[in-house]
Write an enzyme that holds these catalytic residues in place. Structure first.
Site, PDB file in Angstrom:
ATOM      1  N   ALA A 230       0.800  -1.230   0.000  1.00 34.39           N
ATOM      2  CA  ALA A 230       0.000   0.000   0.000  1.00 34.39           C
ATOM      3  C   ALA A 230       0.832   1.279   0.000  1.00 34.39           C
ATOM      4  O   ALA A 230       0.387   2.309  -0.481  1.00 34.39           O
ATOM      5  CB  ALA A 230      -0.937  -0.008   1.214  1.00 34.39           C
TER       6      ALA A 230
ATOM      7  N   MET B 187       3.413   1.500  -6.755  1.00 36.19           N
ATOM      8  CA  MET B 187       2.187   1.037  -7.415  1.00 36.19           C
ATOM      9  C   MET B 187       1.001   1.015  -6.458  1.00 36.19           C
ATOM     10  O   MET B 187      -0.087   1.455  -6.806  1.00 36.19           O
ATOM     11  CB  MET B 187       2.398  -0.382  -7.988  1.00 36.19           C
ATOM     12  CG  MET B 187       2.821  -0.420  -9.427  1.00 36.19           C
ATOM     13  SD  MET B 187       1.873   0.653 -10.509  1.00 36.19           S
ATOM     14  CE  MET B 187       0.234   0.007 -10.337  1.00 36.19           C
TER      15      MET B 187
ATOM     16  N   ASP C 201       8.597  -3.874   8.357  1.00 38.45           N
ATOM     17  CA  ASP C 201       9.514  -2.817   8.823  1.00 38.45           C
ATOM     18  C   ASP C 201       9.222  -1.456   8.188  1.00 38.45           C
ATOM     19  O   ASP C 201      10.024  -0.533   8.275  1.00 38.45           O
ATOM     20  CB  ASP C 201      10.968  -3.221   8.543  1.00 38.45           C
ATOM     21  CG  ASP C 201      11.207  -3.520   7.062  1.00 38.45           C
ATOM     22  OD1 ASP C 201      10.247  -3.431   6.262  1.00 38.45           O
ATOM     23  OD2 ASP C 201      12.365  -3.829   6.706  1.00 38.45           O
TER      24      ASP C 201
ATOM     25  N   THR D 160       2.797  -8.254  -9.154  1.00 35.79           N
ATOM     26  CA  THR D 160       4.233  -8.348  -8.829  1.00 35.79           C
ATOM     27  C   THR D 160       4.979  -9.136  -9.910  1.00 35.79           C
ATOM     28  O   THR D 160       4.444 -10.095 -10.457  1.00 35.79           O
ATOM     29  CB  THR D 160       4.383  -9.022  -7.448  1.00 35.79           C
ATOM     30  OG1 THR D 160       3.653  -8.231  -6.509  1.00 35.79           O
ATOM     31  CG2 THR D 160       5.832  -9.134  -7.016  1.00 35.79           C
ATOM     32  N   THR D 161       6.212  -8.721 -10.194  1.00 31.83           N
ATOM     33  CA  THR D 161       7.028  -9.411 -11.206  1.00 31.83           C
ATOM     34  C   THR D 161       8.336  -9.893 -10.560  1.00 31.83           C
ATOM     35  O   THR D 161       8.620  -9.583  -9.408  1.00 31.83           O
ATOM     36  CB  THR D 161       7.361  -8.483 -12.384  1.00 31.83           C
ATOM     37  OG1 THR D 161       8.143  -7.388 -11.896  1.00 31.83           O
ATOM     38  CG2 THR D 161       6.102  -7.955 -13.055  1.00 31.83           C
TER      39      THR D 161
ATOM     40  N   HIS E 154      13.069   1.303 -17.538  1.00 24.94           N
ATOM     41  CA  HIS E 154      12.283   1.579 -16.329  1.00 24.94           C
ATOM     42  C   HIS E 154      13.104   2.436 -15.361  1.00 24.94           C
ATOM     43  O   HIS E 154      14.325   2.523 -15.484  1.00 24.94           O
ATOM     44  CB  HIS E 154      11.896   0.276 -15.619  1.00 24.94           C
ATOM     45  CG  HIS E 154      10.770  -0.461 -16.290  1.00 24.94           C
ATOM     46  ND1 HIS E 154      10.977  -1.343 -17.323  1.00 24.94           N
ATOM     47  CD2 HIS E 154       9.431  -0.430 -16.070  1.00 24.94           C
ATOM     48  CE1 HIS E 154       9.807  -1.834 -17.719  1.00 24.94           C
ATOM     49  NE2 HIS E 154       8.845  -1.292 -16.968  1.00 24.94           N
ATOM     50  N   HIS E 155      12.412   2.972 -14.371  1.00 25.09           N
ATOM     51  CA  HIS E 155      13.019   3.761 -13.297  1.00 25.09           C
ATOM     52  C   HIS E 155      14.108   2.962 -12.571  1.00 25.09           C
ATOM     53  O   HIS E 155      14.066   1.725 -12.531  1.00 25.09           O
ATOM     54  CB  HIS E 155      11.937   4.190 -12.300  1.00 25.09           C
ATOM     55  CG  HIS E 155      11.179   3.030 -11.726  1.00 25.09           C
ATOM     56  ND1 HIS E 155      11.545   2.426 -10.547  1.00 25.09           N
ATOM     57  CD2 HIS E 155      10.108   2.337 -12.180  1.00 25.09           C
ATOM     58  CE1 HIS E 155      10.719   1.428 -10.296  1.00 25.09           C
ATOM     59  NE2 HIS E 155       9.833   1.351 -11.279  1.00 25.09           N
TER      60      HIS E 155
ATOM     61  N   LYS F 207      13.535  -0.077 -10.025  1.00 28.38           N
ATOM     62  CA  LYS F 207      12.981  -1.400 -10.381  1.00 28.38           C
ATOM     63  C   LYS F 207      13.999  -2.484 -10.083  1.00 28.38           C
ATOM     64  O   LYS F 207      15.146  -2.406 -10.509  1.00 28.38           O
ATOM     65  CB  LYS F 207      12.584  -1.424 -11.863  1.00 28.38           C
ATOM     66  CG  LYS F 207      11.960  -2.742 -12.280  1.00 28.38           C
ATOM     67  CD  LYS F 207      11.242  -2.660 -13.607  1.00 28.38           C
ATOM     68  CE  LYS F 207      10.680  -4.005 -14.057  1.00 28.38           C
ATOM     69  NZ  LYS F 207       9.671  -4.560 -13.153  1.00 28.38           N
TER      70      LYS F 207
ATOM     71  N   GLY G  34       9.018  -8.148 -16.453  1.00 25.32           N
ATOM     72  CA  GLY G  34       8.133  -9.291 -16.718  1.00 25.32           C
ATOM     73  C   GLY G  34       7.496  -9.173 -18.094  1.00 25.32           C
ATOM     74  O   GLY G  34       7.273 -10.181 -18.780  1.00 25.32           O
TER      75      GLY G  34
HETATM   76  N1  LIG Z   1       1.775  -5.635 -13.326  1.00 27.62           N
HETATM   77  C1  LIG Z   1       1.983  -4.342 -13.572  1.00 27.62           C
HETATM   78  O1  LIG Z   1       1.283  -3.710 -14.381  1.00 27.62           O
HETATM   79  C2  LIG Z   1       3.083  -3.644 -12.822  1.00 27.62           C
HETATM   80  C3  LIG Z   1       3.311  -2.270 -12.993  1.00 27.62           C
HETATM   81  C4  LIG Z   1       4.299  -1.663 -12.228  1.00 27.62           C
HETATM   82  C5  LIG Z   1       5.038  -2.407 -11.306  1.00 27.62           C
HETATM   83  N2  LIG Z   1       4.796  -3.751 -11.199  1.00 27.62           N
HETATM   84  C6  LIG Z   1       5.496  -4.602 -10.228  1.00 27.62           C
HETATM   85  O2  LIG Z   1       4.891  -4.394  -8.959  1.00 27.62           O
HETATM   86  C7  LIG Z   1       5.858  -4.643  -7.933  1.00 27.62           C
HETATM   87  C8  LIG Z   1       5.937  -3.438  -6.991  1.00 27.62           C
HETATM   88  O3  LIG Z   1       6.446  -2.326  -7.730  1.00 27.62           O
HETATM   89  P1  LIG Z   1       6.628  -0.893  -7.059  1.00 27.62           P
HETATM   90  O4  LIG Z   1       7.323  -0.048  -8.042  1.00 27.62           O
HETATM   91  O5  LIG Z   1       5.333  -0.455  -6.469  1.00 27.62           O
HETATM   92  O6  LIG Z   1       7.653  -1.280  -5.881  1.00 27.62           O
HETATM   93  P2  LIG Z   1       7.836  -0.568  -4.453  1.00 27.62           P
HETATM   94  O7  LIG Z   1       7.626   0.908  -4.571  1.00 27.62           O
HETATM   95  O8  LIG Z   1       9.118  -1.089  -3.911  1.00 27.62           O
HETATM   96  O9  LIG Z   1       6.602  -1.153  -3.615  1.00 27.62           O
HETATM   97  C9  LIG Z   1       6.565  -2.462  -3.091  1.00 27.62           C
HETATM   98  C10 LIG Z   1       5.830  -2.372  -1.793  1.00 27.62           C
HETATM   99  O10 LIG Z   1       5.631  -3.687  -1.249  1.00 27.62           O
HETATM  100  C11 LIG Z   1       5.892  -3.570   0.148  1.00 27.62           C
HETATM  101  N3  LIG Z   1       6.185  -4.863   0.757  1.00 27.62           N
HETATM  102  C12 LIG Z   1       7.414  -5.466   0.932  1.00 27.62           C
HETATM  103  N4  LIG Z   1       7.258  -6.622   1.580  1.00 27.62           N
HETATM  104  C13 LIG Z   1       5.928  -6.749   1.837  1.00 27.62           C
HETATM  105  C14 LIG Z   1       5.141  -7.732   2.504  1.00 27.62           C
HETATM  106  N5  LIG Z   1       5.710  -8.825   3.049  1.00 27.62           N
HETATM  107  N6  LIG Z   1       3.784  -7.565   2.577  1.00 27.62           N
HETATM  108  C15 LIG Z   1       3.221  -6.457   2.068  1.00 27.62           C
HETATM  109  N7  LIG Z   1       3.904  -5.471   1.443  1.00 27.62           N
HETATM  110  C16 LIG Z   1       5.248  -5.628   1.327  1.00 27.62           C
HETATM  111  C17 LIG Z   1       7.085  -2.615   0.228  1.00 27.62           C
HETATM  112  O11 LIG Z   1       7.222  -2.086   1.536  1.00 27.62           O
HETATM  113  P3  LIG Z   1       8.668  -1.432   1.953  1.00 27.62           P
HETATM  114  O12 LIG Z   1       8.874  -0.282   1.017  1.00 27.62           O
HETATM  115  O13 LIG Z   1       8.491  -1.008   3.347  1.00 27.62           O
HETATM  116  O14 LIG Z   1       9.679  -2.541   1.744  1.00 27.62           O
HETATM  117  C18 LIG Z   1       6.608  -1.555  -0.761  1.00 27.62           C
HETATM  118  O15 LIG Z   1       5.736  -0.644  -0.156  1.00 27.62           O
HETATM  119  C19 LIG Z   1       7.185  -4.937  -8.666  1.00 27.62           C
HETATM  120  O16 LIG Z   1       7.334  -6.331  -8.779  1.00 27.62           O
HETATM  121  C20 LIG Z   1       6.967  -4.317 -10.037  1.00 27.62           C
HETATM  122  O17 LIG Z   1       7.731  -4.894 -11.061  1.00 27.62           O
HETATM  123  C21 LIG Z   1       3.841  -4.364 -11.931  1.00 27.62           C
END
Ligand SMILES: NC(=O)c1ccc[n+]([C@@H]2O[C@H](COP(=O)([O-])OP(=O)(O)OC[C@H]3O[C@@H](n4cnc5c(N)ncnc54)[C@H](OP(=O)(O)O)[C@@H]3O)[C@@H](O)[C@H]2O)c1
Length: 266
Positions: A11, A15, A38, A101-102, A157-158, A161, A167
């Site tokens: 959350a 994303m 954490d 997630t990827t 990508h940024h 990533k 993916g």
């Molecule tokens: N399918 C799609 O269309 C699409 C589009 C964009 C991105 N993605 C994918 O989505 C994923 C997340 O991307 P993002 O850019 O949002 O990454 P991000 O900013 O790092 O967000 C991931 C979030 O998950 C949290 N998290 C970590 N461990 C967790 C747990 N055990 N339970 C619940 N939450 C937890 C993290 O918390 P902390 O920050 O505190 O560690 C962080 O808030 C990546 O795999 C990305 O490749 C997919």
């Protein structure tokens, strides 16, 4: 129409927070929010964390049963290590799932799919953008090119990533390898490195804040086609994931579905 109730995992992430903002605008109800144990925002409300004007508390993964209890759909954008623990638990609790997630290994994806597929309807997609999913279909037409037309994929990508290639680029690579008969993939070149027959190129660039660019290059001896998809912002993925949530909410048959099913492209 009654509002679909969502629990969002990741959350506080790039994303997850975008998705929550879009969901509120589109009339979904956020009933649960999960972040890493954490995370400094644990036990804060979404309002206190600056995500939206809701007093839903952000909880750690040990409290998933509580966070999903009132939800119709659990939407998750986290990381593979989190998903292999969280997704089976949510499936056991009988909640429909949308997961974006990827970066999973084949073994991780096999384990998750095995648990989920006979319990609940779930949509897994490495890219929720509608344009990308239609582009994946268009790639089937690459089979019409003569054998000496070569295909390469570039994704950008940024720099935050974690996984490479994306993916989406992997999925593009699977389709192109199948239609072109490629048997190996090269992820970059250095030094003396002629392209070999049967080789697909997938190149990854990580820079700045780019939400996502995928380019497919099809080059013959005397001409070239370049097809590019650019995500203007993360909203495109959030909107696609919400579309998937509306779709999965209406499904009764357990199984792992893709955006092809959601968009009627099968
Ligand atoms: N399918 C799609 O269309 C699409 C589009 C964009 C991105 N993605 C994918 O989505 C994923 C997340 O991307 P993002 O850019 O949002 O990454 P991000 O900013 O790092 O967000 C991931 C979030 O998950 C949290 N998290 C970590 N461990 C967790 C747990 N055990 N339970 C619940 N939450 C937890 C993290 O918390 P902390 O920050 O505190 O560690 C962080 O808030 C990546 O795999 C990305 O490749 C997919």
């Amino acid at each position: 129409m009654t509002a679909i109730k969502l629990c969002v995992a990741g959350a506080t992430g790039r994303m997850g927070s975008t998705l929550i903002k879009e969901a509120v605008v589109k009339g979904f109800r956020i009933v649960g929010a999960v972040a890493a144990g954490d995370d400094p925002n644990i036990n804060k409300t979404l309002r206190e964390a600056g995500i939206c004007d809701l007093d839903i508390r952000i909880v750690d993964p040990s409290r998933i049963p509580d966070a999903v209890k009132d939800a119709d759909v659990y939407i998750s954008f986290t990381n593979p290590e989190a998903e292999i623990v969280n997704i089976p638990l949510v499936a056991e609790l009988g909640k429909r799932i949308v997961m974006g997630t990827t970066g999973f290994t084949e073994e991780q994806m096999r384990r998750i799919s095995e648990v989920v597929s006979n319990k609940v309807p779930a949509v897994f997609s490495p890219n929720f953008a509608i344009g990308i999913n239609i582009l994946l279909k268009l790639l089937q037409m690459v089979r019409a090119f003569p054998a000496d037309y070569e295909v390469s994929i570039i994704e950008m990508h940024h720099s935050g990533k974690r996984d490479a290639p994306s993916g989406t680029a992997k999925r593009m690579g699977e389709i192109i390898s199948q239609v072109k008969g490629y048997t190996s993939i090269i992820y970059g070149r250095e030094g003396l490195s002629l392209r070999k027959p049967g080789e697909l190129e997938i190149l990854s660039v990580r820079a700045g804040g780019v939400p996502g660019i995928h380019e497919v290059i099809i080059a013959g001896p005397h001409e070239m086609i370049r097809i590019e998809h650019t995500a203007f912002s993360r909203s495109v993925f959030a909107q696609g994931a919400l579309y998937a949530a509306e779709w999965v909410y209406k499904q009764d048959k357990p199984g792992i579905y893709t955006m092809d099913d959601v968009l009627g492209l099968v």
